[in-house]
Design a protein around this motif. Structure first.
Motif, short mmCIF file in Angstrom:
data_model
loop_
_atom_site.label_atom_id
_atom_site.label_comp_id
_atom_site.label_asym_id
_atom_site.label_seq_id
_atom_site.Cartn_x
_atom_site.Cartn_y
_atom_site.Cartn_z
N ALA A 1 38.69 28.27 19.04
CA ALA A 1 37.33 28.80 19.11
C ALA A 1 36.67 28.48 20.44
CB ALA A 1 36.50 28.23 17.96
N VAL A 2 36.77 27.23 20.89
CA VAL A 2 36.15 26.84 22.16
C VAL A 2 36.75 27.62 23.32
CG1 VAL A 2 35.84 24.93 23.80
CG2 VAL A 2 35.52 24.52 21.35
N GLN A 3 38.08 27.80 23.29
CA GLN A 3 38.75 28.51 24.38
C GLN A 3 38.33 29.98 24.41
OE1 GLN A 3 42.71 27.09 24.81
NE2 GLN A 3 43.38 28.80 26.08
N VAL A 4 38.21 30.60 23.24
CA VAL A 4 37.78 32.00 23.18
C VAL A 4 36.34 32.14 23.67
CG1 VAL A 4 37.22 33.91 21.62
CG2 VAL A 4 39.36 32.65 21.33
N ILE A 5 35.47 31.25 23.22
CA ILE A 5 34.06 31.32 23.61
C ILE A 5 33.90 31.18 25.12
CG2 ILE A 5 31.85 30.08 23.49
CD1 ILE A 5 32.59 29.42 20.55
N ILE A 6 34.61 30.22 25.71
CA ILE A 6 34.51 30.01 27.16
C ILE A 6 35.07 31.20 27.93
CG2 ILE A 6 35.27 28.61 29.11
CD1 ILE A 6 35.16 26.17 27.29
N ASN A 7 36.26 31.68 27.54
CA ASN A 7 36.88 32.79 28.27
C ASN A 7 36.01 34.05 28.21
OD1 ASN A 7 38.77 35.40 28.05
ND2 ASN A 7 39.70 33.95 29.45
N ILE A 8 35.58 34.43 27.02
CA ILE A 8 34.76 35.64 26.88
C ILE A 8 33.41 35.44 27.57
CG2 ILE A 8 33.68 37.25 25.27
CD1 ILE A 8 36.71 37.36 25.26
N GLY A 9 32.85 34.24 27.45
CA GLY A 9 31.57 33.96 28.11
C GLY A 9 31.65 34.11 29.61
N VAL A 10 32.75 33.66 30.21
CA VAL A 10 32.96 33.81 31.66
C VAL A 10 33.11 35.28 32.03
CG1 VAL A 10 34.60 33.39 33.53
CG2 VAL A 10 33.92 31.51 32.04
N VAL A 11 33.92 35.99 31.27
CA VAL A 11 34.25 37.39 31.59
C VAL A 11 33.00 38.29 31.56
CG1 VAL A 11 35.40 39.43 30.62
CG2 VAL A 11 36.69 37.32 30.98
N ILE A 12 32.10 38.03 30.62
CA ILE A 12 30.91 38.88 30.51
C ILE A 12 29.70 38.30 31.24
CG2 ILE A 12 31.69 39.86 28.33
CD1 ILE A 12 29.75 38.08 26.85
N GLY A 13 29.92 37.21 31.98
CA GLY A 13 28.87 36.67 32.83
C GLY A 13 27.89 35.75 32.16
N LEU A 14 28.23 35.22 30.99
CA LEU A 14 27.32 34.31 30.29
C LEU A 14 27.61 32.84 30.62
CD1 LEU A 14 27.07 35.90 26.72
CD2 LEU A 14 25.44 36.06 28.61
N MET A 15 28.74 32.58 31.27
CA MET A 15 29.11 31.21 31.64
C MET A 15 29.70 31.21 33.04
SD MET A 15 30.95 29.61 28.25
CE MET A 15 30.07 29.47 26.69
N PRO A 16 29.61 30.07 33.74
CA PRO A 16 30.25 29.97 35.06
C PRO A 16 31.76 30.08 34.95
CG PRO A 16 28.68 28.18 34.70
CD PRO A 16 28.87 28.85 33.38
N VAL A 17 32.41 30.52 36.00
CA VAL A 17 33.87 30.65 36.03
C VAL A 17 34.52 29.27 35.91
CG1 VAL A 17 35.86 31.40 37.40
CG2 VAL A 17 33.75 32.76 37.41
N THR A 18 35.44 29.12 34.94
CA THR A 18 36.09 27.83 34.71
C THR A 18 37.60 27.90 34.76
OG1 THR A 18 35.96 28.22 32.32
CG2 THR A 18 34.20 26.90 33.31
N GLY A 19 38.19 29.08 34.70
CA GLY A 19 39.65 29.19 34.74
C GLY A 19 40.31 28.90 33.42
N ILE A 20 39.85 29.57 32.35
CA ILE A 20 40.40 29.38 31.01
C ILE A 20 41.05 30.69 30.54
CG2 ILE A 20 39.69 29.20 28.58
CD1 ILE A 20 40.02 26.56 29.76
N THR A 21 42.25 30.58 29.98
CA THR A 21 42.94 31.77 29.47
C THR A 21 42.43 32.13 28.08
OG1 THR A 21 44.71 30.37 28.59
CG2 THR A 21 45.03 31.31 30.79
N LEU A 22 42.67 33.38 27.68
CA LEU A 22 42.31 33.84 26.34
C LEU A 22 43.52 33.62 25.43
CD1 LEU A 22 40.08 35.21 24.67
CD2 LEU A 22 41.08 37.42 25.30
N PRO A 23 43.39 32.80 24.38
CA PRO A 23 44.54 32.45 23.54
C PRO A 23 45.30 33.68 23.02
CG PRO A 23 42.63 31.14 22.92
CD PRO A 23 42.15 32.16 23.91
#
Length: 365
Positions: free
Chosen positions: A316-338
């Motif tokens: 869940a955390v990995q999905v939230i971070i990845n999607i959040g980065v992709v749509i501009g809601l979070m800073p870029v962190t370098g996380i893959t989508l599971p």
């Protein structure tokens, strides 16, 4: 303890396999241009992904059919090994630098990321530790502080690479386990304030992290620098519209979106398959998380419950971070989508972990 074993939860297995198949298709589509340009082979990334998926499915089958209680005796040795690997990766000449981070151990293009192993190693150890009947996490000094010190030590080693994304996923999943085990909210909030201050210090200590924060707030302030990834990602998602441009028809994968087959694969998916395709993928993740939490609440022992919570939280955390980065809601962190993004260590270990979750579902009441 008397346990009744039955078939794995089919509604947990279906989204896992569906996401894996979608991931294979998208790794080929998103990585074909980059694969042909760099290696002269459009199938370069998907062939390697198929190899690791095969290894991962084999591991998933094994872990899904082995009594999860057996994992208890490996909890301590696995964590010790993970810490050793995290130290070794920092040694010049042993650790391999890729993408500006010393996060890999391996030879040539083949390698493993010790930080990926630490995510599962920490979850397994905490499930065994917190699951002991005599353990009381409601006290601060003897209950909450020891596991947090352990989690913090692992996070610090991962940050030395540096790998903020993977460290955040590990920390988030571990913290969810600690919360589920009964930690007091006032203790967590107090430590959360200290953690926020420490996080701000980590950001301020590295100029590139500060640039990512400012680019997240206003990517157009540096469109060719720190804001480039977010802008190109949004350029991919926007034209996708409701139904997408069509599979294989992405324009942004032609060297516009950085790492289209890994961190920003959801951008290419949304461009080619549109809002409907993106919503379908998110729905599959929601089903997986829902069924996983249902398993966690239905298990007959604390070890199994905490293990399920940790695995589901990791996803869940990995999905939230990845999607959040992709749509501009979070800073870029370098996380893959599971299960979707290209990646050997991450895919194989994710399938192994999900095999454990399927195993746990066989004992859920």
């Amino acid at each position: 303890m008397n346990k009744t074993r039955h078939a794995p939860d089919i509604w947990l297995l279906i989204p896992i396999l569906a996401l894996l198949v979608i991931g294979m298709v998208m790794v080929y589509s998103a990585g074909s241009v980059l694969g042909f340009r760099n290696y002269g082979d459009s199938f370069y990334f998907v062939k390697r992904q198929l190899l690791f998926a095969g290894l991962g499915l084999g591991a998933m089958f094994f872990t899904a059919n082995t009594d999860y209680i057996v994992l208890k005796k490996f909890a301590r040795p696995a964590l010790i090994l993970c810490f050793i690997l995290l130290v070794l990766v920092l040694v010049p000449g042993i650790g391999v630098v890729r993408g500006g981070a010393r996060s890999w151990l391996g030879i040539s293009s083949f390698g493993i990321q010790p930080s990926e192993f630490m995510k599962m190693g920490m979850i397994l150890f905490l499930a065994n530790w917190l699951g002991k009947e005599e353990y009381d996490i409601s006290t601060f000094t003897r209950g909450l502080l020891p596991p947090l010190a352990l989690i913090g030590s692992a996070f610090a080693l991962i940050m030395l690479q540096p790998d903020l994304g993977t460290g955040t996923v590990m920390f988030g999943a571990a913290l969810m386990m600690v919360f589920t085990a009964g930690a007091r909210m006032k203790h967590l909030l107090s430590l959360g304030a200290l953690g926020a201050a420490g996080f701000a210090g980590l950001v301020a200590a590295a100029p590139y992290r500060l640039q990512r924060i400012t680019a997240f707030l206003d990517p157009w302030s540096d469109p060719l620098g720190a804001g480039y990834q977010i802008i190109q990602s949004l350029y991919a998602i926007g034209p996708g519209g409701l139904g997408g441009l069509g599979l294989g028809m992405s324009r942004q994968k032609y060297s516009y979106v950085p790492e289209p087959q890994t961190d920003f694969i959801f951008s290419i998916l949304a461009e080619e398959l549109g809002f409907i395709g993106g919503l379908a993928v998110l729905s599959l993740f929601l089903i997986l998380i829902w069924r996983g939490m249902k398993v966690a609440m239905s298990l007959p022992d604390r070890f199994g419950s905490y293990l399920a919570v940790g695995i589901v939280s990791m996803v869940a955390v990995q999905v939230i971070i990845n999607i959040g980065v992709v749509i501009g809601l979070m800073p870029v962190t370098g996380i893959t989508l599971p299960l979707i993004s290209y990646g050997g260590s991450s895919l194989t270990l994710m399938l192994t972990a999900l095999g454990i979750l399927l195993n746990l579902s066989r004992y859920a009441r």
